[in-house]
Design a protein around this motif. Structure first.
Motif, PDB file in Angstrom:
ATOM      1  N   THR A  38     -11.387  -3.803  45.632  1.00 60.66           N
ATOM      2  CA  THR A  38     -10.403  -2.872  45.073  1.00 60.66           C
ATOM      3  C   THR A  38      -9.308  -3.652  44.366  1.00 60.66           C
ATOM      4  O   THR A  38      -9.053  -4.822  44.702  1.00 60.66           O
ATOM      5  CB  THR A  38      -9.789  -1.987  46.167  1.00 60.66           C
ATOM      6  OG1 THR A  38      -9.067  -2.816  47.087  1.00 60.66           O
ATOM      7  CG2 THR A  38     -10.873  -1.225  46.912  1.00 60.66           C
ATOM      8  N   LEU A  39      -8.631  -3.023  43.405  1.00 64.46           N
ATOM      9  CA  LEU A  39      -7.669  -3.723  42.554  1.00 64.46           C
ATOM     10  C   LEU A  39      -6.533  -4.355  43.354  1.00 64.46           C
ATOM     11  O   LEU A  39      -6.241  -5.546  43.205  1.00 64.46           O
ATOM     12  CB  LEU A  39      -7.105  -2.761  41.503  1.00 64.46           C
ATOM     13  CG  LEU A  39      -6.157  -3.387  40.468  1.00 64.46           C
ATOM     14  CD1 LEU A  39      -6.864  -4.481  39.702  1.00 64.46           C
ATOM     15  CD2 LEU A  39      -5.622  -2.325  39.528  1.00 64.46           C
ATOM     16  N   ASP A  40      -5.881  -3.563  44.213  1.00 62.14           N
ATOM     17  CA  ASP A  40      -4.747  -4.091  44.984  1.00 62.14           C
ATOM     18  C   ASP A  40      -5.181  -5.199  45.938  1.00 62.14           C
ATOM     19  O   ASP A  40      -4.522  -6.242  46.044  1.00 62.14           O
ATOM     20  CB  ASP A  40      -4.076  -2.966  45.772  1.00 62.14           C
ATOM     21  CG  ASP A  40      -3.403  -1.945  44.864  1.00 62.14           C
ATOM     22  OD1 ASP A  40      -3.097  -2.311  43.706  1.00 62.14           O
ATOM     23  OD2 ASP A  40      -3.199  -0.799  45.303  1.00 62.14           O
ATOM     24  N   ASN A  41      -6.289  -4.975  46.625  1.00 57.06           N
ATOM     25  CA  ASN A  41      -6.759  -5.979  47.582  1.00 57.06           C
ATOM     26  C   ASN A  41      -7.238  -7.247  46.879  1.00 57.06           C
ATOM     27  O   ASN A  41      -7.099  -8.348  47.418  1.00 57.06           O
ATOM     28  CB  ASN A  41      -7.895  -5.409  48.429  1.00 57.06           C
ATOM     29  CG  ASN A  41      -7.415  -4.296  49.346  1.00 57.06           C
ATOM     30  OD1 ASN A  41      -6.240  -4.219  49.690  1.00 57.06           O
ATOM     31  ND2 ASN A  41      -8.328  -3.419  49.727  1.00 57.06           N
ATOM     32  N   PHE A  42      -7.785  -7.103  45.677  1.00 57.32           N
ATOM     33  CA  PHE A  42      -8.263  -8.268  44.932  1.00 57.32           C
ATOM     34  C   PHE A  42      -7.103  -9.203  44.583  1.00 57.32           C
ATOM     35  O   PHE A  42      -7.227 -10.429  44.678  1.00 57.32           O
ATOM     36  CB  PHE A  42      -8.993  -7.835  43.663  1.00 57.32           C
ATOM     37  CG  PHE A  42      -9.528  -8.977  42.840  1.00 57.32           C
ATOM     38  CD1 PHE A  42     -10.666  -9.659  43.237  1.00 57.32           C
ATOM     39  CD2 PHE A  42      -8.886  -9.366  41.667  1.00 57.32           C
ATOM     40  CE1 PHE A  42     -11.160 -10.720  42.480  1.00 57.32           C
ATOM     41  CE2 PHE A  42      -9.368 -10.421  40.915  1.00 57.32           C
ATOM     42  CZ  PHE A  42     -10.510 -11.084  41.317  1.00 57.32           C
ATOM     43  N   GLU A  43      -5.977  -8.624  44.177  1.00 60.88           N
ATOM     44  CA  GLU A  43      -4.801  -9.440  43.855  1.00 60.88           C
ATOM     45  C   GLU A  43      -4.319 -10.192  45.091  1.00 60.88           C
ATOM     46  O   GLU A  43      -3.976 -11.376  45.019  1.00 60.88           O
ATOM     47  CB  GLU A  43      -3.680  -8.547  43.311  1.00 60.88           C
ATOM     48  CG  GLU A  43      -3.980  -7.916  41.957  1.00 60.88           C
ATOM     49  CD  GLU A  43      -4.105  -8.963  40.856  1.00 60.88           C
ATOM     50  OE1 GLU A  43      -3.438 -10.014  40.961  1.00 60.88           O
ATOM     51  OE2 GLU A  43      -4.872  -8.723  39.911  1.00 60.88           O
ATOM     52  N   HIS A  44      -4.306  -9.526  46.241  1.00 57.82           N
ATOM     53  CA  HIS A  44      -3.889 -10.188  47.481  1.00 57.82           C
ATOM     54  C   HIS A  44      -4.901 -11.254  47.888  1.00 57.82           C
ATOM     55  O   HIS A  44      -4.530 -12.332  48.382  1.00 57.82           O
ATOM     56  CB  HIS A  44      -3.732  -9.156  48.602  1.00 57.82           C
ATOM     57  CG  HIS A  44      -3.201  -9.737  49.873  1.00 57.82           C
ATOM     58  ND1 HIS A  44      -4.026 -10.154  50.903  1.00 57.82           N
ATOM     59  CD2 HIS A  44      -1.921  -9.990  50.275  1.00 57.82           C
ATOM     60  CE1 HIS A  44      -3.283 -10.624  51.888  1.00 57.82           C
ATOM     61  NE2 HIS A  44      -2.013 -10.543  51.535  1.00 57.82           N
ATOM     62  N   PHE A  45      -6.182 -10.961  47.686  1.00 53.54           N
ATOM     63  CA  PHE A  45      -7.244 -11.923  47.995  1.00 53.54           C
ATOM     64  C   PHE A  45      -7.055 -13.207  47.186  1.00 53.54           C
ATOM     65  O   PHE A  45      -7.150 -14.322  47.726  1.00 53.54           O
ATOM     66  CB  PHE A  45      -8.605 -11.283  47.694  1.00 53.54           C
ATOM     67  CG  PHE A  45      -9.779 -12.217  47.799  1.00 53.54           C
ATOM     68  CD1 PHE A  45     -10.129 -12.792  49.013  1.00 53.54           C
ATOM     69  CD2 PHE A  45     -10.559 -12.508  46.675  1.00 53.54           C
ATOM     70  CE1 PHE A  45     -11.222 -13.647  49.113  1.00 53.54           C
ATOM     71  CE2 PHE A  45     -11.640 -13.362  46.766  1.00 53.54           C
ATOM     72  CZ  PHE A  45     -11.976 -13.934  47.990  1.00 53.54           C
ATOM     73  N   MET A  46      -6.774 -13.069  45.893  1.00 52.98           N
ATOM     74  CA  MET A  46      -6.544 -14.248  45.057  1.00 52.98           C
ATOM     75  C   MET A  46      -5.309 -15.016  45.506  1.00 52.98           C
ATOM     76  O   MET A  46      -5.296 -16.254  45.488  1.00 52.98           O
ATOM     77  CB  MET A  46      -6.393 -13.823  43.581  1.00 52.98           C
ATOM     78  CG  MET A  46      -7.688 -13.424  42.914  1.00 52.98           C
ATOM     79  SD  MET A  46      -7.499 -13.207  41.128  1.00 52.98           S
ATOM     80  CE  MET A  46      -6.940 -14.812  40.622  1.00 52.98           C
ATOM     81  N   ASP A  47      -4.282 -14.293  45.915  1.00 51.93           N
ATOM     82  CA  ASP A  47      -3.059 -14.948  46.379  1.00 51.93           C
ATOM     83  C   ASP A  47      -3.318 -15.784  47.623  1.00 51.93           C
ATOM     84  O   ASP A  47      -2.804 -16.897  47.755  1.00 51.93           O
ATOM     85  CB  ASP A  47      -1.985 -13.894  46.674  1.00 51.93           C
ATOM     86  CG  ASP A  47      -0.729 -14.517  47.269  1.00 51.93           C
ATOM     87  OD1 ASP A  47       0.007 -15.182  46.512  1.00 51.93           O
ATOM     88  OD2 ASP A  47      -0.495 -14.351  48.494  1.00 51.93           O
ATOM     89  N   ARG A  48      -4.128 -15.269  48.549  1.00 49.33           N
ATOM     90  CA  ARG A  48      -4.406 -16.014  49.786  1.00 49.33           C
ATOM     91  C   ARG A  48      -5.280 -17.232  49.509  1.00 49.33           C
ATOM     92  O   ARG A  48      -5.147 -18.253  50.169  1.00 49.33           O
ATOM     93  CB  ARG A  48      -5.075 -15.110  50.831  1.00 49.33           C
ATOM     94  CG  ARG A  48      -4.223 -13.952  51.291  1.00 49.33           C
ATOM     95  CD  ARG A  48      -2.751 -14.337  51.483  1.00 49.33           C
ATOM     96  NE  ARG A  48      -2.577 -15.358  52.509  1.00 49.33           N
ATOM     97  CZ  ARG A  48      -1.585 -16.245  52.525  1.00 49.33           C
ATOM     98  NH1 ARG A  48      -0.693 -16.271  51.543  1.00 49.33           N
ATOM     99  NH2 ARG A  48      -1.492 -17.119  53.499  1.00 49.33           N
ATOM    100  N   ILE A  49      -6.173 -17.140  48.519  1.00 50.34           N
ATOM    101  CA  ILE A  49      -6.967 -18.316  48.149  1.00 50.34           C
ATOM    102  C   ILE A  49      -6.052 -19.393  47.561  1.00 50.34           C
ATOM    103  O   ILE A  49      -6.209 -20.583  47.827  1.00 50.34           O
ATOM    104  CB  ILE A  49      -8.067 -17.943  47.134  1.00 50.34           C
ATOM    105  CG1 ILE A  49      -9.107 -17.045  47.789  1.00 50.34           C
ATOM    106  CG2 ILE A  49      -8.757 -19.194  46.586  1.00 50.34           C
ATOM    107  CD1 ILE A  49     -10.190 -16.558  46.837  1.00 50.34           C
TER     108      ILE A  49
END
Length: 367
Positions: free
Chosen positions: A120-131
């Motif tokens: 999902t769009l919101d979760n994808f942005e957070h996923f990239m941030d954690r990487i």
């Protein structure tokens, strides 16, 4: 740490001591130069199912520094074919259940869990941030991303994120019949990404949900997971050479391996960008001049006077050969016997001697 009684802590410390002693033996044997370095690594595991749960457990037992776990499924009774999940955890999110189990195995590991869908769009942005910022030291990127998901949509999401960030990651999977699997090392710009040579379901824009057969659940064998997962995490442990792609087929006892170069026309623009960056780095890298030295020919003592001479010319070969007899068609001789009289060296004569054999042998012994 991790709760429990004093006796449980004591048993854990004893078990962990023996675990470390076994792992440190790798260093003493020269297999791994610096095993302690694994304590500084951070790994993100996406998907805590059949492959992901075993991966997280092995990394925890190896003493990884930090684990980031991503999943949005819940534990079901069907997951009990693995030792990792337990019946009383049914209904919990997989990442929550995994954290409880892994902390009991090794409380020295740092855990960060996220119960959401990365596509999902919101979760994808957070996923990239954690990487990018979820390393052992906050603000630094993770060392490796391990894809243990079971659908192409999630794989493409991981591929997109890693291409944009230039993050090394490994893709893995097990077939629906649970008797084959694969791993793929993906270095953005250097090797083919998941979009460079996509499966047909992705290339043809087919909705993979339409491929699901009603009432049919994918099989799962702990034995297959136990084969695929150790190969997957060997990259982090730095054991020998890591294959770019390695398959496993249990039915045929077959391990195919190959490597794929990135596709210059890849549909992911970040992949094409990473390819250009890689080419520039390779061009700027100083090339080492290889100076070939001629090896000196060293002869040992030549007691027997053996010498190497040039090859015999055709004329010399004919002169040293005897006459060729007439033979039926299709038959040839391998060699001919030279004429002794023709090959006698001029000026040398053989004189007859009346000495006996015993006298001649005695002379040779005194030479």
């Amino acid at each position: 740490p991790g709760g429990g009684t004093g006796r449980e802590h004591f048993l854990f410390n004893v078990a962990f001591f023996f675990l470390c002693s076994r792992l440190m033996a790798l260093k003493r044997m020269g297999i791994v130069k610096d095993y302690e370095k694994i304590r500084t690594f951070t790994v993100a595991v996406v998907g805590v199912g059949g492959v992901g749960s075993v991966t997280a457990e092995m990394l925890t037992r190896c003493g990884i520094g930090k684990l980031l776990l991503f999943d949005y499924d819940k534990v079901e009774l069907a997951n009990m074919n693995r030792l990792f999940f337990q019946p009383h955890q049914a209904g919990l999110s997989k990442v929550q259940a995994a954290e409880h189990t892994l902390r009991d195995i090794n409380p020295d590991v740092q855990f960060e869990v996220h119960n959401y869908n990365i596509t999902t769009l919101d979760n994808f942005e957070h996923f990239m941030d954690r990487i990018s910022n979820g390393g052992l030291e906050e603000g630094k990127p993770v060392d490796l991303v391990l894809s243990c998901v079971d659908n192409f949509e999630a794989r493409m999401a991981i591929n997109t994120a890693c291409n944009e960030l230039g993050q090394i990651w490994m893709e893995s999977g097990v077939s629906e019949n649970a008797v084959s699997g694969h791993i793929q090392l993906i270095i953005p710009g250097e090797s083919a990404c998941f979009a460079c040579a996509p499966p047909l379901v992705v290339a043809a824009n087919i909705d993979e949900k339409t491929l699901k057969r009603e009432g049919v659940c994918a099989a799962s064998l702990p034995t297959t997971m136990g084969v695929v997962v150790p190969i997957l995490i060997q990259y982090l442990l730095n054991f020998g050479t890591v294959s770019y792609y390695l398959g496993y087929n249990a039915m045929q006892d077959f391990f195919p391996t190959m490597s794929m170069k990135p596709n210059p026309q890849c549909s992911d623009h970040n992949c094409r960008k990473q390819q250009e960056n890689y080419k520039k780095k390779e061009a700027e890298r100083p090339k080492e001049e290889v100076i070939e030295k001629e090896e000196e020919i060293v002869h040992e003592d030549n007691d027997w006077g053996i010498e190497l001479v040039s090859e015999i010319s055709e004329e010399e070969l004919k002169a040293a050969s005897g006459p060729v007899p007439e033979l039926p068609e299709g038959i040839s001789v391998a060699y001919t016997i030279p004429d002794k009289e023709e090959n006698l060296i001029t000026g040398e004569t053989v004189t007859e001697s009346e000495e006996s054999l015993e006298e001649l042998m005695a002379k040779m012994r005194n030479m």
